[in-house]
Design an enzyme around this catalytic site. Structure first.
Site, short mmCIF file in Angstrom:
data_model
loop_
_atom_site.label_atom_id
_atom_site.label_comp_id
_atom_site.label_asym_id
_atom_site.label_seq_id
_atom_site.Cartn_x
_atom_site.Cartn_y
_atom_site.Cartn_z
N LYS A 105 -7.60 -39.30 21.73
CA LYS A 105 -6.81 -39.62 22.93
C LYS A 105 -7.68 -40.10 24.09
O LYS A 105 -7.26 -40.93 24.89
CB LYS A 105 -5.97 -38.42 23.37
N GLU A 129 -0.86 -40.60 15.96
CA GLU A 129 0.05 -39.45 16.12
C GLU A 129 -0.71 -38.18 16.49
O GLU A 129 -0.26 -37.38 17.31
CB GLU A 129 0.83 -39.23 14.82
N VAL A 132 -1.69 -36.72 20.29
CA VAL A 132 -0.81 -35.99 21.22
C VAL A 132 -0.04 -34.92 20.47
O VAL A 132 0.67 -35.22 19.50
CB VAL A 132 0.20 -36.95 21.90
N GLY A 187 -11.05 -23.08 16.89
CA GLY A 187 -11.09 -24.53 16.65
C GLY A 187 -10.07 -25.30 17.46
O GLY A 187 -9.73 -26.43 17.11
N GLU A 190 -11.73 -28.67 22.78
CA GLU A 190 -12.51 -29.91 22.65
C GLU A 190 -14.00 -29.55 22.56
O GLU A 190 -14.40 -28.45 22.95
CB GLU A 190 -12.30 -30.80 23.88
N ASP A 201 -7.98 -33.35 29.04
CA ASP A 201 -7.38 -33.61 27.72
C ASP A 201 -5.86 -33.83 27.86
O ASP A 201 -5.30 -34.75 27.25
CB ASP A 201 -7.68 -32.41 26.80
N LYS A 205 -3.59 -37.34 27.06
CA LYS A 205 -2.36 -37.36 26.26
C LYS A 205 -1.18 -37.90 27.09
O LYS A 205 -0.35 -38.66 26.59
CB LYS A 205 -2.06 -35.95 25.74
N GLY A 302 -5.57 -27.40 16.16
CA GLY A 302 -5.98 -26.67 14.96
C GLY A 302 -6.06 -27.59 13.76
O GLY A 302 -5.49 -28.68 13.74
N1 HSE Z 1 -8.33 -29.35 22.58
C1 HSE Z 1 -7.00 -29.75 22.27
C2 HSE Z 1 -6.06 -28.62 22.63
C3 HSE Z 1 -6.91 -30.08 20.82
O1 HSE Z 1 -6.52 -27.52 22.94
O2 HSE Z 1 -4.87 -28.82 22.63
C4 HSE Z 1 -5.77 -30.96 20.47
O3 HSE Z 1 -5.83 -32.19 21.11
#
Ligand code: HSE
Length: 436
Positions: A105, A129, A132, A187, A190, A201, A205, A302
């Site tokens: 993104k 896809e 976002v 996980g 970012e 982030d 999006k 994830g």
């Molecule tokens: N780091 C992002 C989040 C991952 O926590 O939503 C998905 O884009």
């Protein structure tokens, strides 16, 4: 059966998920596509770490050219994230006539204008896809079945890490730093978690959603972006007292040729469905002129959900390849000449209700001074609480306003902060309680 060969760049968390999914559901995917979709090459600088997946010998390479320049590979999945070298890799894949699937993104929000025309010139698809909402198929829905609508609002909880942190702070009074660490271990975060925490982030999006929904280019740097690092447990507690929850919201609105795009902590009523979106879950709510309000909900981050979105895009492209179609739809869903450039509404002009928190010395007359300053700027008070009683000491005073203009709120707070009775910088949080 025909075989469609794909290449993957980036064998991290999501890349590993993609490889696992393509192996686990290979038969199902072949049945749905009418061709075998085979992962021919995976490029990553780290070719030694055990990712818990067995690959055919020769799949893994540290040389990205093995993916980008292989004429047998028709789809390249880019999962390294960031601007460079991701941008160069994507452009090279496109120039080599390959379709691209990416979860990046940041790259598209800032450099989409370079990537989309390059893809158009080569007649290849760029699908994103997974960029976002993790596994939630919102972009497919905007480009596909919701395409008949003029959208007026797109509003969402788009960052799993922030939502996970706010949820645990709200439910358990957990410490910000500890929860962030867990989100990273799971996980969700970012590579640079400040992108999550500071709202960047989410803004990446939102930029994509605004372009897709309103058909306009978005100057990413003009999106007002605030994260959650300044949210205190006191604010969370006061929000609860007034019947609200605090969420990091991405807000996009279009009225005529006026577009709003902003990311900030927002108070929403506890009875809104969005208020129940907890943990790593994301939700995106659209309002279209014919569909009305519609909300999507699912895991926003994830390995497995995001891999599902990536492979869904691969399947879409593979189906087109089988049908002999190179590209039915431009990346933003509009023909290129129809994409406009609308300026974003300045934050000072935004109107809404506000939560204001003052730290004021508990002394007769202090409320009169605060409310006098608010009145001077045409700000009307809806309700108010003062917690505690500590004569001569600082106490929090919380005021909820009626509809006000942001520039008036800022000016009033600036003036109030000069009062001697005010002991800390006053805070405000925007309220969203009037969704169509
Ligand atoms: N780091 C992002 C989040 C991952 O926590 O939503 C998905 O884009």
């Amino acid at each position: 059966m025909k075989e469609i060969k794909i290449g993957l760049i980036g064998f991290g968390t999501i890349g590993t998920g993609v490889a696992k999914l393509l192996q686990a559901n290979a038969g199902l995917i072949a049945d749905k596509v009418g061709a075998m979709v085979t992962l021919k090459k995976i490029a990553d600088l780290d070719v030694t770490t055990d990712r818990g997946i067995e690959l055919p010998p020769g799949t893994l390479t540290s040389n990205v050219a093995d993916v980008l320049d292989d004429p047998e590979i028709s789809v390249v999945i880019e999962l390294i994230g960031g601007y460079e070298p991701a941008k160069s890799f994507v452009l090279r894949a496109i120039n080599n006539g390959k379709h691209v699937v990416t979860a990046n993104k940041a790259l598209l929000a800032l450099h989409g204008e370079e990537i989309y025309p390059a893809a158009a010139a080569k007649g290849v698809q760029v699908l994103f896809e997974a960029a976002v909402g993790g596994g939630i198929p919102v972009i497919s829905a905007i480009l596909g079945n919701m395409a008949a609508n003029n959208f007026t609002t797109v509003l969402g909880i788009l960052n799993g890490t922030c939502n996970y942190i706010l949820t645990r702070m709200t439910q358990e009074g957990a410490d910000f730093g500890d929860v962030l660490k867990t989100a990273q271990e799971l996980g969700y975060a970012e590579a640079d978690p400040t992108f999550d925490i500071e709202g960047v982030d989410t803004a990446h999006k939102l930029a994509l959603l605004v372009s897709l929904c309103f058909g306009t280019k978005v100057d990413f740097n003009a999106i007002h972006t605030e994260g959650i690092s300044s949210i205190s447990s006191a604010d969370i507690g006061f929000a609860r007292d007034f019947g609200y929850k605090i969420k990091l919201l991405a807000i996009g609105k279009r009225t005529g040729d006026t577009v709003e795009a902003r990311v900030h902590p927002t108070m929403i009523p506890v009875n809104y469905p969005l208020a129940d979106v907890d943990g790593v879950f994301n939700a995106i709510r659209f309002t279209g002129d014919f569909i009305g309000p519609v909300m999507f909900y699912g895991r926003g981050a994830g390995m497995d959900p995001t891999a599902s979105a990536v492979v869904g895009d691969v399947i879409e492209i593979a189906r087109n390849i089988i049908a002999g179609v190179s590209r039915r739809c431009a990346p933003l869903g509009y023909r290129d000449e129809a994409v406009t450039t609308l300026a974003l509404k300045p934050m000072g002009e935004i109107e809404g209700k506000y939560y204001l928190r003052f730290s004021a010395v508990d002394k007769p007359g202090v409320l009169a001074k605060i409310s006098g300053a608010l009145g001077k700027y045409d700000i009307s008070i809806e309700s108010m609480i003062q917690k505690g009683r500590s004569a001569g000491e600082s106490v929090p005073i919380v005021i909820m306003t009626h509809e006000a203009r942001e520039k008036d709120i800022r000016a009033a707070l600036e003036e109030i902060d000069t009062f001697e009775l005010i002991s800390e910088k006053s805070r405000f949080i925007r309220i969203e309680d009037n969704l169509e």
